[in-house]
Design a protein around this motif. Structure first.
Motif, PDB file in Angstrom:
ATOM      1  N   ASP A   5       1.233  48.512 -31.451  1.00  0.00           N
ATOM      2  CA  ASP A   5       2.639  48.134 -31.568  1.00  0.00           C
ATOM      3  C   ASP A   5       3.297  48.999 -32.641  1.00  0.00           C
ATOM      4  OD1 ASP A   5       5.064  46.862 -31.482  1.00  0.00           O
ATOM      5  OD2 ASP A   5       4.337  44.906 -32.061  1.00  0.00           O
ATOM      6  N   THR A   6       2.949  48.765 -33.893  1.00  0.00           N
ATOM      7  CA  THR A   6       3.457  49.567 -35.006  1.00  0.00           C
ATOM      8  C   THR A   6       2.290  49.838 -35.946  1.00  0.00           C
ATOM      9  OG1 THR A   6       3.960  47.725 -36.503  1.00  0.00           O
ATOM     10  CG2 THR A   6       5.649  48.304 -34.876  1.00  0.00           C
ATOM     11  N   THR A   7       2.536  50.575 -37.030  1.00  0.00           N
ATOM     12  CA  THR A   7       1.464  50.823 -37.992  1.00  0.00           C
ATOM     13  C   THR A   7       1.151  49.568 -38.793  1.00  0.00           C
ATOM     14  OG1 THR A   7       3.035  51.616 -39.637  1.00  0.00           O
ATOM     15  CG2 THR A   7       1.953  53.276 -38.238  1.00  0.00           C
ATOM     16  N   ARG A   8       1.943  48.514 -38.656  1.00  0.00           N
ATOM     17  CA  ARG A   8       1.698  47.285 -39.405  1.00  0.00           C
ATOM     18  C   ARG A   8       1.193  46.127 -38.546  1.00  0.00           C
ATOM     19  NH1 ARG A   8       6.932  48.329 -42.151  1.00  0.00           N
ATOM     20  NH2 ARG A   8       6.378  49.614 -43.929  1.00  0.00           N
ATOM     21  N   GLN A   9       1.268  46.236 -37.223  1.00  0.00           N
ATOM     22  CA  GLN A   9       0.787  45.140 -36.386  1.00  0.00           C
ATOM     23  C   GLN A   9       0.441  45.640 -34.991  1.00  0.00           C
ATOM     24  OE1 GLN A   9       3.795  42.108 -35.978  1.00  0.00           O
ATOM     25  NE2 GLN A   9       4.695  43.049 -34.203  1.00  0.00           N
ATOM     26  N   TYR A  10      -0.349  44.815 -34.280  1.00  0.00           N
ATOM     27  CA  TYR A  10      -0.619  45.101 -32.877  1.00  0.00           C
ATOM     28  C   TYR A  10      -0.550  43.806 -32.084  1.00  0.00           C
ATOM     29  CZ  TYR A  10      -5.557  43.766 -33.820  1.00  0.00           C
ATOM     30  OH  TYR A  10      -6.705  43.112 -34.174  1.00  0.00           O
ATOM     31  N   GLN A  11      -0.398  43.937 -30.781  1.00  0.00           N
ATOM     32  CA  GLN A  11      -0.282  42.791 -29.891  1.00  0.00           C
ATOM     33  C   GLN A  11      -1.623  42.530 -29.213  1.00  0.00           C
ATOM     34  OE1 GLN A  11       2.645  40.995 -29.840  1.00  0.00           O
ATOM     35  NE2 GLN A  11       3.184  42.465 -31.437  1.00  0.00           N
ATOM     36  N   VAL A  12      -1.867  41.253 -28.917  1.00  0.00           N
ATOM     37  CA  VAL A  12      -3.105  40.840 -28.271  1.00  0.00           C
ATOM     38  C   VAL A  12      -2.766  40.032 -27.025  1.00  0.00           C
ATOM     39  CG1 VAL A  12      -5.205  39.452 -28.543  1.00  0.00           C
ATOM     40  CG2 VAL A  12      -4.326  40.752 -30.465  1.00  0.00           C
ATOM     41  N   SER A  31      -0.150  38.239 -31.886  1.00  0.00           N
ATOM     42  CA  SER A  31      -0.078  39.474 -32.659  1.00  0.00           C
ATOM     43  C   SER A  31      -0.987  39.385 -33.876  1.00  0.00           C
ATOM     44  CB  SER A  31       1.359  39.744 -33.099  1.00  0.00           C
ATOM     45  OG  SER A  31       1.810  38.703 -33.949  1.00  0.00           O
ATOM     46  N   VAL A  32      -1.359  40.555 -34.373  1.00  0.00           N
ATOM     47  CA  VAL A  32      -2.174  40.666 -35.581  1.00  0.00           C
ATOM     48  C   VAL A  32      -1.390  41.530 -36.561  1.00  0.00           C
ATOM     49  CG1 VAL A  32      -4.346  41.488 -36.565  1.00  0.00           C
ATOM     50  CG2 VAL A  32      -4.309  40.475 -34.275  1.00  0.00           C
ATOM     51  N   ALA A  33      -1.215  41.004 -37.775  1.00  0.00           N
ATOM     52  CA  ALA A  33      -0.461  41.720 -38.800  1.00  0.00           C
ATOM     53  C   ALA A  33      -1.404  42.339 -39.817  1.00  0.00           C
ATOM     54  CB  ALA A  33       0.496  40.756 -39.502  1.00  0.00           C
ATOM     55  N   GLY A  34      -1.072  43.554 -40.247  1.00  0.00           N
ATOM     56  CA  GLY A  34      -1.805  44.206 -41.313  1.00  0.00           C
ATOM     57  C   GLY A  34      -1.453  43.588 -42.648  1.00  0.00           C
ATOM     58  N   GLY A  35      -2.233  43.865 -43.645  1.00  0.00           N
ATOM     59  CA  GLY A  35      -2.089  43.199 -44.926  1.00  0.00           C
ATOM     60  C   GLY A  35      -1.250  43.909 -45.952  1.00  0.00           C
ATOM     61  N   SER A  36      -0.365  44.817 -45.593  1.00  0.00           N
ATOM     62  CA  SER A  36       0.446  45.460 -46.611  1.00  0.00           C
ATOM     63  C   SER A  36       1.890  45.517 -46.164  1.00  0.00           C
ATOM     64  CB  SER A  36      -0.088  46.853 -46.922  1.00  0.00           C
ATOM     65  OG  SER A  36       0.623  47.849 -46.268  1.00  0.00           O
ATOM     66  N   TYR A  37       2.761  45.343 -47.122  1.00  0.00           N
ATOM     67  CA  TYR A  37       4.196  45.418 -46.820  1.00  0.00           C
ATOM     68  C   TYR A  37       4.606  46.864 -46.598  1.00  0.00           C
ATOM     69  CZ  TYR A  37       9.198  44.965 -47.212  1.00  0.00           C
ATOM     70  OH  TYR A  37      10.538  45.020 -46.959  1.00  0.00           O
ATOM     71  N   GLN A  44      -2.009  35.503 -35.206  1.00  0.00           N
ATOM     72  CA  GLN A  44      -1.425  34.286 -34.656  1.00  0.00           C
ATOM     73  C   GLN A  44      -1.479  34.415 -33.146  1.00  0.00           C
ATOM     74  OE1 GLN A  44       2.323  33.068 -36.286  1.00  0.00           O
ATOM     75  NE2 GLN A  44       1.745  33.648 -38.338  1.00  0.00           N
ATOM     76  N   LEU A  45      -2.269  33.549 -32.526  1.00  0.00           N
ATOM     77  CA  LEU A  45      -2.457  33.600 -31.080  1.00  0.00           C
ATOM     78  C   LEU A  45      -1.984  32.308 -30.444  1.00  0.00           C
ATOM     79  CD1 LEU A  45      -6.078  35.072 -30.972  1.00  0.00           C
ATOM     80  CD2 LEU A  45      -3.913  36.316 -30.928  1.00  0.00           C
ATOM     81  N   THR A  46      -1.429  32.424 -29.256  1.00  0.00           N
ATOM     82  CA  THR A  46      -1.048  31.264 -28.465  1.00  0.00           C
ATOM     83  C   THR A  46      -2.036  31.143 -27.319  1.00  0.00           C
ATOM     84  OG1 THR A  46       1.282  31.570 -29.013  1.00  0.00           O
ATOM     85  CG2 THR A  46       0.785  30.221 -27.076  1.00  0.00           C
ATOM     86  N   LEU A  47      -2.679  29.986 -27.208  1.00  0.00           N
ATOM     87  CA  LEU A  47      -3.626  29.721 -26.128  1.00  0.00           C
ATOM     88  C   LEU A  47      -2.927  28.812 -25.131  1.00  0.00           C
ATOM     89  CD1 LEU A  47      -6.778  28.949 -28.326  1.00  0.00           C
ATOM     90  CD2 LEU A  47      -5.944  31.164 -27.524  1.00  0.00           C
ATOM     91  N   GLN A  48      -2.580  29.365 -23.984  1.00  0.00           N
ATOM     92  CA  GLN A  48      -1.856  28.617 -22.959  1.00  0.00           C
ATOM     93  C   GLN A  48      -2.847  27.951 -22.025  1.00  0.00           C
ATOM     94  OE1 GLN A  48       0.281  32.027 -21.512  1.00  0.00           O
ATOM     95  NE2 GLN A  48       2.119  31.469 -22.653  1.00  0.00           N
ATOM     96  N   ARG A  49      -2.637  26.640 -21.802  1.00  0.00           N
ATOM     97  CA  ARG A  49      -3.512  25.850 -20.934  1.00  0.00           C
ATOM     98  C   ARG A  49      -2.693  25.324 -19.770  1.00  0.00           C
ATOM     99  NH1 ARG A  49      -5.729  21.508 -25.070  1.00  0.00           N
ATOM    100  NH2 ARG A  49      -3.510  21.242 -25.356  1.00  0.00           N
TER     101      ARG A  49
END
Length: 152
Positions: free
Chosen positions: A60-67, A83-89, A105-110
């Motif tokens: 996605d970007t250098t600070r996060q990616y999508q899952v 999405s997963v966020a990197g640990g630096s501003y 932060q993941l959403t598990l759809q049932r």
């Protein structure tokens, strides 16, 4: 061109003030780092309930990616997104690298049931003997569990 020259030192000073002294972000390879939520991951959520995920990570970007992906929680089928966020501003990294992961932060759809929100925090290091993992929990419970990558 003469009008731009005085603005350059001011812009450099303004951005330097917001950086922590001595801070060096830890870059990770998005394509190959073992912490990236890609492939098969699993956890024992409780004594009688296993979580199994098959995930795809998208840059996605250098600070996060999508899952995204699929999985199961016990006998329930899941569709996963998040999405997963990197640990630096601040990021001073090339496009193919990103900060070490910090939070997912993941959403598990049932089917036919309310979605479950999963919050995970990464822990690990790049020592060969130490495996990266994610400490996860559902926000409405106080129980946490370890999500680990399955052997390929």
């Amino acid at each position: 061109m003469k009008k731009l020259v005085p603005a350059i030192p001011v812009a450099g000073a303004a951005t330097a003030c917001s950086r922590e002294v001595g801070f060096k972000p830890v870059p990770v390879s998005f394509a190959a780092h073992p912490s990236v939520l890609r492939g098969a991951w699993s956890a024992d959520v409780s004594a009688s309930q296993a979580l199994k995920l098959q995930l795809t990570a998208t840059d996605d970007t250098t600070r996060q990616y999508q899952v995204s992906g699929t999985g199961s929680l016990g006998s329930e089928a899941l569709t996963v997104s998040g999405s997963v966020a990197g640990g630096s501003y601040h990021s001073y990294l090339k496009a193919q690298l990103m900060p070490a992961p910090e939070m997912a932060q993941l959403t598990l759809q049932r089917s036919g049931l309310a979605d479950l929100k999963l919050r995970c925090f990464a822990y690990g290091n790049d020592a060969v003997s130490f495996r990266w993992a994610w400490q996860c929990s559902f926000p409405d419970t106080s129980t946490s569990f370890k999500l680990t990558k399955e052997a390929s």
